[in-house]
Design a protein around this motif. Structure first.
Motif: not given
Length: 55
Positions: A27-39
């Motif tokens: 979770q702490d890797e999934y919910l990080v700044k920039g995680s919504l970027d497709p790349d």
């Protein structure tokens, strides 16, 4: 891909998982700044899941 959050799964959800391979993203890797970027790249760990349940 299908994504499940463990906090939203009950016992029968775990019992009925039917894929040959499973991967976990913490979770702490999934919910990080920039995680919504497709790349954005995540570290995914292949795991085996056994519930020990009998249907």
């Amino acid at each position: 891909m299908n994504v499940w959050f463990d906090s939203e799964m009950g016992y029968m959800d775990w019992f009925r998982l039917n894929f040959k391979q499973y991967y976990i993203i913490y979770q702490d890797e999934y919910l990080v700044k920039g995680s919504l970027d497709p790349d954005h790249l995540f570290t995914a760990y292949e795991v085996k899941i056994h519930t020990g349940g009998v249907e």
